[in-house]
Motif scaffolding. Structure first.
Motif, mmCIF file in Angstrom:
data_model
loop_
_atom_site.group_PDB
_atom_site.id
_atom_site.type_symbol
_atom_site.label_atom_id
_atom_site.label_comp_id
_atom_site.label_asym_id
_atom_site.label_seq_id
_atom_site.Cartn_x
_atom_site.Cartn_y
_atom_site.Cartn_z
ATOM 1 N N SER B 62 -66.778 0.030 2.738
ATOM 2 C CA SER B 62 -68.465 -0.095 2.629
ATOM 3 C C SER B 62 -68.341 0.931 3.838
ATOM 4 O O SER B 62 -70.071 1.489 3.858
ATOM 5 C CB SER B 62 -68.435 -1.207 2.488
ATOM 6 O OG SER B 62 -68.200 -1.527 1.444
ATOM 7 N N LEU B 63 -67.527 0.320 5.176
ATOM 8 C CA LEU B 63 -68.729 0.546 6.915
ATOM 9 C C LEU B 63 -68.254 1.983 7.086
ATOM 10 O O LEU B 63 -68.423 2.068 7.880
ATOM 11 C CB LEU B 63 -68.017 -0.461 7.494
ATOM 12 C CG LEU B 63 -69.107 -1.441 7.298
ATOM 13 C CD1 LEU B 63 -68.437 -3.001 8.904
ATOM 14 C CD2 LEU B 63 -70.517 -2.074 7.761
ATOM 15 N N ARG B 64 -66.698 2.318 6.292
ATOM 16 C CA ARG B 64 -65.938 3.602 7.094
ATOM 17 C C ARG B 64 -66.846 4.626 7.182
ATOM 18 O O ARG B 64 -66.329 5.301 8.444
ATOM 19 C CB ARG B 64 -65.089 4.381 5.898
ATOM 20 C CG ARG B 64 -65.520 4.868 4.556
ATOM 21 C CD ARG B 64 -64.671 5.070 3.827
ATOM 22 N NE ARG B 64 -65.123 6.228 2.546
ATOM 23 C CZ ARG B 64 -65.867 5.806 1.745
ATOM 24 N NH1 ARG B 64 -66.293 4.774 1.267
ATOM 25 N NH2 ARG B 64 -65.900 7.123 0.643
ATOM 26 N N GLU B 120 -56.725 0.302 7.238
ATOM 27 C CA GLU B 120 -56.269 1.220 8.058
ATOM 28 C C GLU B 120 -54.988 2.371 7.089
ATOM 29 O O GLU B 120 -55.739 4.296 7.016
ATOM 30 C CB GLU B 120 -54.821 1.265 8.797
ATOM 31 C CG GLU B 120 -55.303 0.876 9.719
ATOM 32 C CD GLU B 120 -56.074 1.598 11.038
ATOM 33 O OE1 GLU B 120 -55.676 2.843 10.920
ATOM 34 O OE2 GLU B 120 -57.364 1.507 11.431
ATOM 35 N N THR B 121 -54.693 2.687 5.851
ATOM 36 C CA THR B 121 -54.177 3.770 5.044
ATOM 37 C C THR B 121 -54.502 3.777 3.648
ATOM 38 O O THR B 121 -54.926 4.718 3.112
ATOM 39 C CB THR B 121 -52.639 3.532 5.228
ATOM 40 O OG1 THR B 121 -52.663 1.790 3.990
ATOM 41 C CG2 THR B 121 -52.151 3.569 6.347
ATOM 42 N N PHE B 122 -55.466 2.527 3.296
ATOM 43 C CA PHE B 122 -56.399 2.514 1.655
ATOM 44 C C PHE B 122 -58.005 2.740 1.790
ATOM 45 O O PHE B 122 -58.628 3.848 1.883
ATOM 46 C CB PHE B 122 -55.770 1.651 1.517
ATOM 47 C CG PHE B 122 -56.620 2.440 -0.390
ATOM 48 C CD1 PHE B 122 -55.211 3.224 -1.360
ATOM 49 C CD2 PHE B 122 -57.598 2.048 -1.009
ATOM 50 C CE1 PHE B 122 -55.249 3.663 -2.342
ATOM 51 C CE2 PHE B 122 -57.206 2.391 -2.312
ATOM 52 C CZ PHE B 122 -56.762 3.239 -2.939
ATOM 53 N N PRO B 127 -63.016 5.209 -1.490
ATOM 54 C CA PRO B 127 -64.309 4.369 -1.694
ATOM 55 C C PRO B 127 -65.007 2.582 -2.209
ATOM 56 O O PRO B 127 -63.232 2.696 -2.547
ATOM 57 C CB PRO B 127 -65.569 5.514 -2.789
ATOM 58 C CG PRO B 127 -63.717 5.958 -3.366
ATOM 59 C CD PRO B 127 -63.095 5.675 -2.943
ATOM 60 N N PRO B 128 -65.751 2.555 -2.414
ATOM 61 C CA PRO B 128 -65.298 0.448 -1.380
ATOM 62 C C PRO B 128 -64.328 -0.127 -3.239
ATOM 63 O O PRO B 128 -63.853 -0.748 -2.943
ATOM 64 C CB PRO B 128 -66.999 0.024 -1.831
ATOM 65 C CG PRO B 128 -67.269 1.741 -1.060
ATOM 66 C CD PRO B 128 -66.484 2.765 -1.452
ATOM 67 N N TRP B 129 -65.170 0.599 -4.540
ATOM 68 C CA TRP B 129 -64.185 0.168 -5.797
ATOM 69 C C TRP B 129 -63.036 0.222 -6.050
ATOM 70 O O TRP B 129 -62.555 -1.046 -5.894
ATOM 71 C CB TRP B 129 -65.040 0.924 -6.726
ATOM 72 C CG TRP B 129 -65.239 0.636 -7.839
ATOM 73 C CD1 TRP B 129 -64.363 1.093 -8.972
ATOM 74 C CD2 TRP B 129 -64.856 -1.380 -8.443
ATOM 75 N NE1 TRP B 129 -64.127 0.480 -10.578
ATOM 76 C CE2 TRP B 129 -64.396 -1.645 -9.748
ATOM 77 C CE3 TRP B 129 -64.727 -2.324 -7.894
ATOM 78 C CZ2 TRP B 129 -63.907 -2.658 -10.670
ATOM 79 C CZ3 TRP B 129 -64.526 -3.628 -8.665
ATOM 80 C CH2 TRP B 129 -64.631 -3.714 -10.037
ATOM 81 N N VAL B 130 -62.382 1.437 -5.197
ATOM 82 C CA VAL B 130 -61.129 1.510 -5.299
ATOM 83 C C VAL B 130 -60.847 0.634 -4.076
ATOM 84 O O VAL B 130 -59.587 0.031 -4.678
ATOM 85 C CB VAL B 130 -61.096 2.864 -5.545
ATOM 86 C CG1 VAL B 130 -59.515 3.476 -5.379
ATOM 87 C CG2 VAL B 130 -61.422 3.350 -6.511
ATOM 88 N N SER B 131 -60.987 0.880 -3.586
ATOM 89 C CA SER B 131 -60.565 0.063 -1.890
ATOM 90 C C SER B 131 -60.348 -2.165 -2.497
ATOM 91 O O SER B 131 -59.839 -2.534 -2.101
ATOM 92 C CB SER B 131 -61.213 -0.092 -0.618
ATOM 93 O OG SER B 131 -60.894 1.081 -0.365
ATOM 94 N N PHE B 132 -61.140 -1.885 -2.852
ATOM 95 C CA PHE B 132 -61.007 -3.369 -3.899
ATOM 96 C C PHE B 132 -60.202 -4.018 -4.207
ATOM 97 O O PHE B 132 -59.865 -4.801 -4.033
ATOM 98 C CB PHE B 132 -62.221 -3.810 -4.113
ATOM 99 C CG PHE B 132 -62.806 -4.801 -4.661
ATOM 100 C CD1 PHE B 132 -63.471 -6.268 -3.634
ATOM 101 C CD2 PHE B 132 -62.586 -5.636 -5.934
ATOM 102 C CE1 PHE B 132 -63.210 -7.793 -4.250
ATOM 103 C CE2 PHE B 132 -63.181 -7.106 -6.464
ATOM 104 C CZ PHE B 132 -62.898 -7.744 -5.307
#
Lengths: 244, 205
Positions: B62-64, B120-122, B127-132
């Motif tokens: 979210s902060l990226r 770092e890599t993902f 986006p936040p949801w996929v990262s979660f």
């Protein structure tokens, strides 16, 4: 605003938010944490006199009940006299008595020893003969897991059971942790005063030996009274009435 | 589009087996050795780890777009460290005994390369949801390894599962003995090695 300044602001605000969150969580959960620490403390105290069975799961209430029924808090005066712990201005060093059927079975000394990385807190229980170790437990330490951290494990603590704090002539010698195995390292007549060391944790053992010795020395007058058979619950109760 | 072809599904499912963080990326081995003597500690450690990596991915993702590039590592570490301390506080409040057994290893989640690696890599590029979901998958992949190793070690080393005796008393009387070696760290190395072998043999690229 320059990029550097922006970065500094961003870092500062993130850190501030994180610390606020953690402070909130820490103080919000403090009550639970302290209650757990107190229970763990009581459990270790009970374990040092053999009242906790390793295969049984105890609830918080079980432990509180066991503690209330069996353990009495006392203070040791300078002459080794025992005064029941009262709320008003306690004096002397704290210790606990394991009392069953109106008989003092053992006395339990709080141990605060130096360790290799930090303080080691535990309990050392001595039977009412003033000579035989009833048990030793650790509830707080910062030693390396797998090395010095083994002091919290049953195999190490169980070795203390039945050891003597006096030599064959009934003189105080404390109980120590040696490097290696007692059977290989110590002469037969002194084996009762030592327990097996932990490999890879020589220094932890040395510091803990010193801590145990200091603790036992501080309470030696109490131990001497137990050895002479001068303490039973009734005399302790009598002292309660005579003390102001 | 089939469910299994979506990005979300891939993010969640890939780290479970195909791109398992322990087996394939060889991350998080240290704690996999240390907390797998008993199932109970392994499960709690897996849950704590999953929570940390999922939420660190969520927050960092979210902060990226607002984090200045030159301090992104610092911000990542603040997020991860805060989450780990939070997990530790929760354990101390509600699962004190298990938290005590896990001792330093909860705190050491901070240094678990899976967390930083996924951030770092993902998380920085998605986006936040996929990262979660990716965090959940990675945490679960790590937990699967932990629980499998702990299952084998507790069963063979102590004859129990979750602390309950499962090897019958009669077997002990007949001369069966627990394998004391399973309680030592090298046993976890060997089991993980065998599992990596099994995983490579079963799943061909």
């Amino acid at each position: 605003m320059s990029d550097t300044l922006k970065s500094i602001w961003f870092a500062a605000i993130t850190a501030l938010l994180a610390s606020l969150l953690l402070t909130g969580a820490s103080s919000g959960l403090k009550e639970y944490r302290l209650a757990n620490i107190k229970l763990d403390n009581q459990k270790n105290l009970l374990k040092s006199v053999g009242l906790i069975h390793p295969d049984v799961t105890y609830t918080g209430e079980d432990i509180e009940k066991l503690y209330r029924e069996n353990i009495k808090s006392y203070r040791a005066g300078e002459a080794g006299d025992l005064v029941p712990e009262t709320a008003a201005a306690p004096q002397g060093s704290p210790l606990f008595l394991y009392v069953k059927d109106n008989q003092t079975r053992a006395y339990i000394l709080p141990v605060h020893s130096r360790g290799l990385w930090g303080k080691i807190d535990g309990y050392l229980a001595v039977e009412n003969d003033g000579r035989t170790v009833s048990g030793f437990t650790v509830y707080n330490h910062g030693e390396t897991p797998g090395l010095g951290g083994e002091i919290e494990k049953a195999w190490f603590q169980n070795n203390f059971r039945g050891k003597k704090i006096v030599d064959q002539n009934d003189r105080f010698v404390s109980v120590g942790i040696i490097k290696g195995k007692v059977a290989d390292q110590v002469a037969a007549e002194n084996q009762a005063n030592f327990v097996d060391g932990i490999s890879g944790a020589t220094l932890t053992g040395r510091f803990l030996s010193e801590g145990l010795r200091d603790t036992l020395l501080a309470y030696e007058k109490v131990s001497a009274k137990f050895r002479e058979g001068q303490i039973n619950l009734n005399t302790a109760a009598a002292e309660k009435t005579s003390s102001p | 589009m089939k469910l299994t072809a979506t990005k979300e599904f891939k993010a969640l499912a890939e780290p479970l087996v195909k791109n398992n963080p322990v087996f394939i990326q060889s991350l998080g081995i240290c704690s996999a050795l240390a907390v797998t003597v008993q199932l109970k500690t392994a499960v709690v450690m897996g849950l704590a780890m999953t929570m940390v990596v999922a939420f660190s991915n969520l927050i960092i993702s979210s902060l990226r777009n607002v984090v200045p590039r030159n301090i992104r590592m610092i911000v990542e570490l603040i997020v991860i460290a805060s989450l780990v301390i939070l997990a530790d506080e929760l354990l101390k409040a509600f699962l004190y005994d298990i938290g005590k057994q896990l001792s330093v290893f909860v705190g050491l989640i901070i240094t678990n390369c899976i967390v930083m690696g996924r951030a770092e890599t993902f998380a920085l590029g998605n986006p936040p949801w996929v990262s979660f979901l990716d965090g959940l998958g990675s945490g679960a992949g790590y937990s699967i390894v932990l629980v499998t190793v702990a299952f084998i070690r507790e069963l063979l080393g102590s004859g129990s599962l979750f602390g309950f005796q499962v090897v019958p008393e009669a077997l002990y009387r007949a001369g069966y003995q627990d394998m004391g070696f399973m309680l030592l760290a090298p046993a976890a190395f060997i089991i993980i090695g065998l599992l990596v072998w099994l995983q490579k043999a079963l799943i061909k690229e």
